[in-house]
Design an enzyme around this catalytic site. Structure first.
Site, PDB file in Angstrom:
ATOM      1  N   ARG B 332       0.917  -1.044   0.096  1.00 28.52           N
ATOM      2  CA  ARG B 332      -0.080  -0.097   0.041  1.00 28.52           C
ATOM      3  C   ARG B 332       0.815   1.215   0.150  1.00 28.52           C
ATOM      4  NH1 ARG B 332      -5.075  -1.957   2.455  1.00 28.52           N
ATOM      5  NH2 ARG B 332      -5.417  -4.235   1.573  1.00 28.52           N
ATOM      6  N   GLU B 334       0.179   4.083   0.527  1.00 29.32           N
ATOM      7  CA  GLU B 334      -0.510   5.273   1.214  1.00 29.32           C
ATOM      8  C   GLU B 334       0.814   6.085   2.108  1.00 29.32           C
ATOM      9  OE1 GLU B 334      -4.668   3.650   2.898  1.00 29.32           O
ATOM     10  OE2 GLU B 334      -3.074   2.180   3.219  1.00 29.32           O
ATOM     11  N   ARG B 340      -0.765   2.485  13.117  1.00 30.72           N
ATOM     12  CA  ARG B 340      -1.433   1.144  12.481  1.00 30.72           C
ATOM     13  C   ARG B 340      -0.972   1.056  10.952  1.00 30.72           C
ATOM     14  NH1 ARG B 340      -6.925   2.196  11.423  1.00 30.72           N
ATOM     15  NH2 ARG B 340      -7.512   0.009  12.188  1.00 30.72           N
ATOM     16  N   HIS B 341      -0.667   1.744  10.466  1.00 32.69           N
ATOM     17  CA  HIS B 341      -0.336   1.572   9.015  1.00 32.69           C
ATOM     18  C   HIS B 341       1.025   1.219   8.568  1.00 32.69           C
ATOM     19  CE1 HIS B 341      -4.259   3.862   8.539  1.00 32.69           C
ATOM     20  NE2 HIS B 341      -4.654   2.981   7.894  1.00 32.69           N
ATOM     21  N   GLU B 483      -9.883  -2.112  13.834  1.00 32.47           N
ATOM     22  CA  GLU B 483     -10.245  -2.949  12.800  1.00 32.47           C
ATOM     23  C   GLU B 483      -9.155  -3.894  12.427  1.00 32.47           C
ATOM     24  OE1 GLU B 483      -9.827  -1.701   8.791  1.00 32.47           O
ATOM     25  OE2 GLU B 483      -9.966  -3.767   8.871  1.00 32.47           O
ATOM     26  N   SER B 486     -11.453  -7.108   7.227  1.00 28.98           N
ATOM     27  CA  SER B 486     -12.833  -6.679   6.407  1.00 28.98           C
ATOM     28  C   SER B 486     -13.116  -7.913   5.500  1.00 28.98           C
ATOM     29  CB  SER B 486     -12.160  -5.644   5.575  1.00 28.98           C
ATOM     30  OG  SER B 486     -12.423  -4.004   5.984  1.00 28.98           O
ATOM     31  N   ARG B 534      -1.299  -6.562  12.471  1.00 31.82           N
ATOM     32  CA  ARG B 534      -2.311  -6.214  13.448  1.00 31.82           C
ATOM     33  C   ARG B 534      -2.910  -7.082  14.457  1.00 31.82           C
ATOM     34  NH1 ARG B 534      -6.256  -1.935  10.039  1.00 31.82           N
ATOM     35  NH2 ARG B 534      -4.540  -0.699   9.457  1.00 31.82           N
TER      36      ARG B 534
END
Lengths: 560, 560
Positions: B332, B334, B340-341, B483, B486, B534
């Site tokens: 990712r 991002e 948490r990323h 979370e 998903s 996670r």
């Protein structure tokens, strides 16, 4: 339709509670086991029926709507049809139970079952009869539609024969045992269909016919003799429509075996005190040098994709984990367009502290692979048979204690056989194949370890031999004359590592954090790397590595 | 030195054959068990001694060479020193056996052992005595050097105390049991050193002191009260010298737990009929759209790194595999720089056919995680304790049957608690945390499933609800208000999928082969994706995901 489903479901449940089934001859009458219900069961059934009744109205309307042309006048219309979209949109949980097609056997004779499968072949016999072969995973079963007053109308037969191949279908029916063995299916029972619903329709004209894709070389040979024209599905077509190609028994088997290989790999190593790790695939620098790398921009920094977890698994050993393994993606931007190279594959990597000798690593290879081959032969018979039917192969020969040869011995064997080889060079693919045949003849094994390679043909992090720096503490492992593993003791001395990296033309600045890892107390260690796809390919003697990769990546293929 | 080694080895072997050990008080005399040798053992011993004798000469010379300054006049010089490079270059296999430090217990009292470990602390007491604490994995043992006539000279004590911390050391000695419990080590025995060889020296000045890196918050709090100055090792320093940082007990534990999570994930799913797959990470197009992707050039074609195996695992379901899972790298690009990323992490992905309802998927999540938490609590006590010592945390609360709430119920709970939330929007991190606390209060669980998310906040391939297209057959799963999963039922109808992709602004041409996969008979299906890092972070209530990634990748970090 729900109401209809629920009725059959009660039957199936009841059947599961019923006493041992009668012999096949006894079970022509439809099953009525309501009389044998316990109070609890009856109560449960009543509750379920009440619930289903509430749904009945909409379901009936739905069934009618979806079968306008064929079923308006059919009193048995509720027994078949296309399910409504909303019925496959998580509308309700009916509590029904589906039986797997692979579980359909004589023990279920005269029982009602509900199955979901793919309509593999659809064969109309008359307006009153048809056969539908349903497939699930590696199993197939013949479903028979025969017009009667209670369940199957001529409209229903028409509906069934109108389905396109590869559509997803739910069938409710009674298990029966035919007099003669069934040749075309794996299951030796038939399903006498009572209800049939199409869950999802495939397009009428498939780009690949599964029957064609599953055809064996033997069939092609026979056809040539009889002059029959058979469609041969080429490799590229297969890969373009991989989703269909994957449905053949051989492909279903290949990827089950692949998973099994990984199971054994992991289980064996865990039992030997190894810890599974995950190292980064996005790295700075060019990792090990040598093979071409995929480059990319990482937030403004030049980065590349790891060609192997080599440097990282060694760093984890320096981090004090003792014995580690990794299963992960490996990227090679090589231009090789051969039967055995991919641009992306799954690496099975191992790294471990050694006390004295890199043979400690070879011992792990030996026991790991003997355990793996044993396990595959014992637990994947069905899968191996499926592959063998399409791509016939000889079972792999291997010894209880894996043969170890020195590279120099290998060279000597090749030279004695008249092959010209450089005693300090690497073996090319041809020489490896030849040596594989020589080893097979002399030692009766298709699996062996070749040790003590020339240092010059190994990566910079390979430990030289103590007695001759022209050789190294390294090994390759071969299956059927093709390399599947490279391994070695590694250099854990930072000065020697720097010298070796420089000698191999590597810019040591790009691997500074790797070299530094050995300055803080580094245990002697070694390890090896395996290509998962190659293991499966060579164990099954398949001719192309693209057969053992779900969605292979080569210089010319990036889709699907 | 080899000869010296071999002697101890014989002793160790002998000890292993000897009758139950005497009580600690009995074992001051050195062990002589030769009298109890069987003929076979004696023959074996003689053979080994003869072999070792041949090596003696060079070994002695070697030992002398490496200990010029300290040992020339020492008659016990063969009992210690730096091993020669050639002795760790796979020169020979001695047959000696090393005992793991974690296995050193009272059952070995008065036995001779050979251990290899890292010199964690080295404490000179006098010229005649010193302590060395050796560490292996998560275990430590105190080794005692006391000058005597037979084994330990003052020179040897000097050699030992001159070692740099974190050097790799081989120790031979006798196990003894001290009167008082040992506070500083995990093992409650001591090793009375007879021989000590340095296998690999670390640099004298380490960039991180393991003692500092392992210090708990509690220690810092105490130090603040007493005014003591303690070094705190920051996150970036830890990650820069990760190889050292990984040696702390908490880090050793974290990555053992991570491996264990993967073990349970795999074992549970395999037992439920799932097959492990590997999908490509190099893909054309931009996979799912949404999150930023890493782009690269693939042999002249634009390519990107998979943000998840989403599209491929669904295609494998269309390929007829029924139930699949994948453990693999996820990328990712991002710009999130949060606790948490990560830009690269390990995805645990699951996809499965469903018969009627996406709750079939939730059932798997439920049982998988309850099994996982149970297993961790039962089988990773030592690891959880080690983490708890450095980073104290409350054990995770979870129910035997996982709580399922509807998104709308969650919104209501938040609104009743005075939190302003958009009923058709996504929950932000804060709202998720708050809801976690509310659920904990009301249902006494830190683990729950939130179902039926608004369609607008889910990816295009999510199946809308049958009764309200504003909602979807989807769910998220939370641990301690964050979370970790998903999941959803997927759209398996190519027309609806195309419409949904277009509605989400995706160029359907780039995902044509994905959409086409559903034209050839596609079963209803669903699945979920988990971030491995996670799960570990949140099970152990760690405050940063970088703690659960061996070599984390974030927008600012690409090395080591």
């Amino acid at each position: 339709m729900r109401g209809a489903f629920a009725m059959a479901s009660s039957e199936a449940e009841t059947a599961a509670q019923a006493p041992p089934p009668p012999t096949p001859a006894d079970c022509n009458a439809s099953e009525t086991a309501a009389g044998s219900l316990s109070k609890k069961q009856a109560k449960k059934l009543a509750k379920k029926e009440a619930k289903e009744d509430r749904k009945q109205q909409s379901a009936t309307a739905a069934a009618a709507a979806s079968q306008v042309d064929s079923a308006e006048a059919d009193p048995l219309a509720a027994n078949y049809g296309d399910v409504l979209v909303e019925d496959i949109q998580s509308k309700a949980i009916s509590g029904r139970e589906w039986t797997e097609i692979g579980a359909l056997g004589v023990d279920l004779a005269c029982r009602a079952v509900l199955i979901r499968g793919v309509a593999q072949t659809i064969r109309p016999v008359s307006k009153k009869m048809a056969f539908v072969v349903l497939r699930q995973f590696m199993s197939t079963v013949q479903c028979v539609l025969t017009v009667d007053k209670e369940f199957v109308s001529p409209h229903m037969v028409k509906f069934a024969t109108g389905l396109s191949k590869e559509s997803i279908v739910d069938v409710e029916g009674m298990i029966s045992i035919p007099k003669d063995p069934i040749k075309g299916t794996t299951q030796q029972v038939e399903v006498q269909v009572r209800k049939l619903y199409c869950i999802n329709r495939s397009v009428p004209n498939l780009p690949i016919n599964i029957e064609d894709a599953a055809r064996s070389e033997t069939e092609f040979e026979k056809a040539e003799l009889t002059g029959e024209q058979l469609v041969r599905v080429g490799q590229d077509t297969r890969l373009n429509y991989r989703v269909l190609d994957l449905r053949t028994p051989a492909n279903q088997a290949i990827f089950r075996i692949q998973c099994h290989v990984e199971d054994v790999f992991r289980r064996f190593l865990r039992s030997e005190g190894f810890i599974g790790i995950h190292s980064p695939k996005l790295i700075s620098g060019s990792s090990e040098g040598g093979a071409a790398v995929f480059k990319l921009d990482y937030k403004g920094q030049p980065a590349c994709l790891a060609q192997s977890p080599q440097l990282y698994k060694q760093m984890v050993i320096c981090g004090g984990f003792g014995r580690v393994f990794e299963v992960g993606s490996v990227f090679r931007a090589e231009d090789s367009y051969t039967h055995r190279h991919l641009c992306e594959f799954v690496g099975l990597d191992v790294e471990m502290e050694i006390k004295e000798h890199y043979f400690e690593v070879c011992d792990i290879v030996d026991r790991l692979f003997v355990a793996m081959f044993d396990d595959l032969n014992e637990n994947c018979k069905k899968e191996l048979d499926a592959i063998n039917r399409q791509y016939p192969f000889e079972p792999l020969k291997y010894l209880r204690k894996t043969l170890r040869l020195n590279f120099q011995e290998g060279i000597k064997m090749l030279q004695e056989a008249g092959v010209e080889v450089d005693p300090l060079g690497d073996l090319n693919t041809e020489a490896e194949k030849k040596l594989g045949r020589l080893v097979h003849e002399k030692y009766d094994t298709d699996f062996y370890i070749l040790c003590r390679y020339p240092l010059a043909v190994r990566p910079f992090y390979t430990m030289p031999c103590y007695d001759d720096p022209a050789y190294s503490n390294s090994f390759d492992v071969f299956i059927r004359g093709e390399e599947i593993i490279s391994g070695a003791q590694r250099v854990h001395l930072p000065e020697l590592l720097t010298t070796r990296a420089e000698a191999c033309g590597i810019d040591v600045k790009t691997i500074a954090s790797y070299i530094d890892s050995f300055r803080y107390g580094a245990p002697p260690h070694g390890g090896f790397g395996i290509g998962l796809e190659r293991v499966v390919m060579l164990f099954c003697a398949l001719n192309n590595i693209r057969k053992t990769s779900l969605f292979p990546r080569d210089p010319q293929r990036l889709v699907p």
